[in-house]
Design a protein around this motif. Structure first.
Motif, PDB file in Angstrom:
ATOM      1  N   ILE A 109      48.046  37.885  31.295  1.00  0.00           N
ATOM      2  CA  ILE A 109      47.731  36.565  31.848  1.00  0.00           C
ATOM      3  C   ILE A 109      48.961  35.836  32.365  1.00  0.00           C
ATOM      4  O   ILE A 109      48.839  34.776  32.955  1.00  0.00           O
ATOM      5  N   SER A 110      50.129  36.417  32.188  1.00  0.00           N
ATOM      6  CA  SER A 110      51.316  35.754  32.729  1.00  0.00           C
ATOM      7  C   SER A 110      51.523  36.112  34.199  1.00  0.00           C
ATOM      8  O   SER A 110      52.322  35.492  34.896  1.00  0.00           O
ATOM      9  N   LEU A 111      50.765  37.122  34.674  1.00  0.00           N
ATOM     10  CA  LEU A 111      50.882  37.492  36.091  1.00  0.00           C
ATOM     11  C   LEU A 111      50.167  36.451  36.944  1.00  0.00           C
ATOM     12  O   LEU A 111      49.223  35.815  36.480  1.00  0.00           O
ATOM     13  N   PRO A 112      50.628  36.271  38.196  1.00  0.00           N
ATOM     14  CA  PRO A 112      49.910  35.320  39.061  1.00  0.00           C
ATOM     15  C   PRO A 112      48.470  35.784  39.283  1.00  0.00           C
ATOM     16  O   PRO A 112      48.206  36.983  39.380  1.00  0.00           O
ATOM     17  N   GLY A 113      47.524  34.858  39.339  1.00  0.00           N
ATOM     18  CA  GLY A 113      46.118  35.212  39.508  1.00  0.00           C
ATOM     19  C   GLY A 113      45.802  35.573  40.946  1.00  0.00           C
ATOM     20  O   GLY A 113      46.665  35.535  41.817  1.00  0.00           O
ATOM     21  N   VAL A 114      44.547  35.961  41.176  1.00  0.00           N
ATOM     22  CA  VAL A 114      44.104  36.233  42.544  1.00  0.00           C
ATOM     23  C   VAL A 114      43.875  34.889  43.219  1.00  0.00           C
ATOM     24  O   VAL A 114      43.137  34.057  42.713  1.00  0.00           O
ATOM     25  N   HIS A 115      44.529  34.686  44.346  1.00  0.00           N
ATOM     26  CA  HIS A 115      44.397  33.394  45.022  1.00  0.00           C
ATOM     27  C   HIS A 115      43.165  33.407  45.920  1.00  0.00           C
ATOM     28  O   HIS A 115      43.059  34.194  46.844  1.00  0.00           O
ATOM     29  N   ARG A 116      42.225  32.536  45.609  1.00  0.00           N
ATOM     30  CA  ARG A 116      41.046  32.417  46.477  1.00  0.00           C
ATOM     31  C   ARG A 116      41.174  31.160  47.312  1.00  0.00           C
ATOM     32  O   ARG A 116      41.168  30.066  46.775  1.00  0.00           O
ATOM     33  N   PRO A 117      41.273  31.319  48.653  1.00  0.00           N
ATOM     34  CA  PRO A 117      41.355  30.114  49.486  1.00  0.00           C
ATOM     35  C   PRO A 117      40.062  29.297  49.316  1.00  0.00           C
ATOM     36  O   PRO A 117      38.968  29.873  49.286  1.00  0.00           O
TER      37      PRO A 117
END
Ligand code: PHE
Length: 373
Positions: A109-117
């Motif tokens: 969970i420390s990784l950047p998440g999937v960015h949803r525009p």
């Protein structure tokens, strides 16, 4: 020793049964040993891999080698077996993914998440909402109605009698298979938002002030200024002593609110079956400021076709014949009067944002839409 598919010689029901059971047991045993991603992949390839997986081998060794009279029975058996093996492989995958995430192996969970525009409001909807808000601030409430409408509401009750040539002004898309119904009950895609005038007057007694945003359809091929689907904003005000002056003042105010206080309005005579008198509202061209010319070398202004004026909507005083259809709900044409107007949100958005092709609004190209975010 690892299971291998052997050739079948005995095709009796009992022999098939035994071979299938043996195969299934082997598959189940192996599935229990899957512990890592790599093992899952090996297991899956070994059993259902296209090229030389067990299922392919069973097909080749059992089915293709079956004598003619046993083919049918063997086919049924093999299909059952295939289904069961595919289930085992799928179950192994699900169990593996579950246990892996339960053990916290896969999600960091420390990784950047999937960015949803998150997207932005479409320019036509934005225009429509802004226009509706202007009327809401004047005390209008919002009404809506169905896009699939009856002939009665779209035409007849708006004073377009059956077979009247005025219907030709709105080339309509009809719902198929309606011939058995009486004409007034036949369904079509509404060609304007005006049917919601009648629908609302049937439900609400006067006085009313409503604004009606919505989708409409016409049988027009798409081009830079036409679309078979577009958006309208309708308005209706009914009370005692409503005059054409009220109509002019209201629309002049709305245009100044929307386009800016320097815009001028001009009303010119027109015709609609459901308003009398009827008018078209023009505004002074917001591109050239009304001069008809652009730039230092006086190039002709295209949006207003050099006239300095742009047609923006149709309007008029509600025709007494329309009130006749809702007379019983308090709309006696001798006692009440009203005005109505209807405008195209798409066209207004084109003007406001200086877009030169209507189709851009409907193609869903993110590079275009992003500019309005
Ligand atoms: N419904 C008309 C059209 O689509 C516009 C209109 C609405 C005209 C209300 C007058 C009053 O062309």
């Amino acid at each position: 020793m690892a299971y291998t598919v052997s050739k079948l010689t005995d095709y009796s029901a009992a022999a098939l049964e035994k071979a299938a059971a043996e195969c299934l047991r082997a598959c189940a045993d192996e599935s229990a040993g899957v512990g890592s991603d790599a093992e899952l992949k090996t297991f899956r390839d070994r059993w259902v891999g296209r090229k030389s997986g067990m299922l392919t081998q069973i097909n080749d060794l059992w089915l293709k080698g079956a004598p003619k009279n046993a083919k049918r029975e063997a086919g049924i058996r093999v299909n059952e077996l295939k289904t069961r093996i595919q289930e085992l492989v799928e179950r192994a995958r699900v169990v593996h993914v579950d246990s892996a995430s339960a053990a916290g192996e896969r999600v960091d969970i420390s990784l950047p998440g999937v960015h949803r525009p998150i997207g932005a409001e479409h320019p036509v909807i934005k225009t429509s909402r802004e226009m509706v808000a202007i009327f809401q601030r004047l005390g209008y409430s919002v009404a809506e109605g169905p896009v699939v409408e009856t002939d009665y509401y779209n035409f007849e009750s708006l004073n377009f009698p059956p077979n009247h040539p005025a219907r030709d002004t709105q080339d309509t898309l009809f719902i198929a298979g309606q011939q058995a119904k009486a004409q007034r009950d036949r369904l079509l895609l509404r060609t304007h938002t005006s049917p919601v005038q009648i629908r609302t007057m049937e439900k609400m007694r006067p006085p009313i002030r409503i604004v009606i945003p919505g989708i409409v359809h016409r049988n027009d091929p798409p081009d830079a200024s036409h679309s078979p689907m577009f958006h309208q904003i309708e308005g209706l005000a009914v009370d005692t002593n409503i005059t054409f002056g009220d109509l002019k003042g209201t629309l002049d105010h709305a245009m100044k609110e929307f386009f800016g206080s320097s815009v001028k309005t001009s009303f010119r005579p027109s015709f609609f079956p459901f308003t009398e008198p009827s008018a078209e509202l023009f505004i002074s061209c917001i591109i050239c400021g009304g001069s008809g010319k652009r730039g230092p070398d006086d190039a002709p202004c295209r949006p207003c076709k050099k006239t300095g004026w742009i047609e923006i909507l149709g309007c008029g005083m509600v025709d007494p014949n329309v009130f006749e259809f809702v007379k019983d709900n308090g709309y006696d044409p001798k006692k009440v009067s009203g005005f109505a107007f209807g405008m195209g949100a798409d066209r207004i958005a084109l003007l406001k944002y200086g877009v030169d092709d209507l189709q851009l609004f409907f193609q869903g190209d993110v590079r275009f839409l992003r500019q309005f975010a």
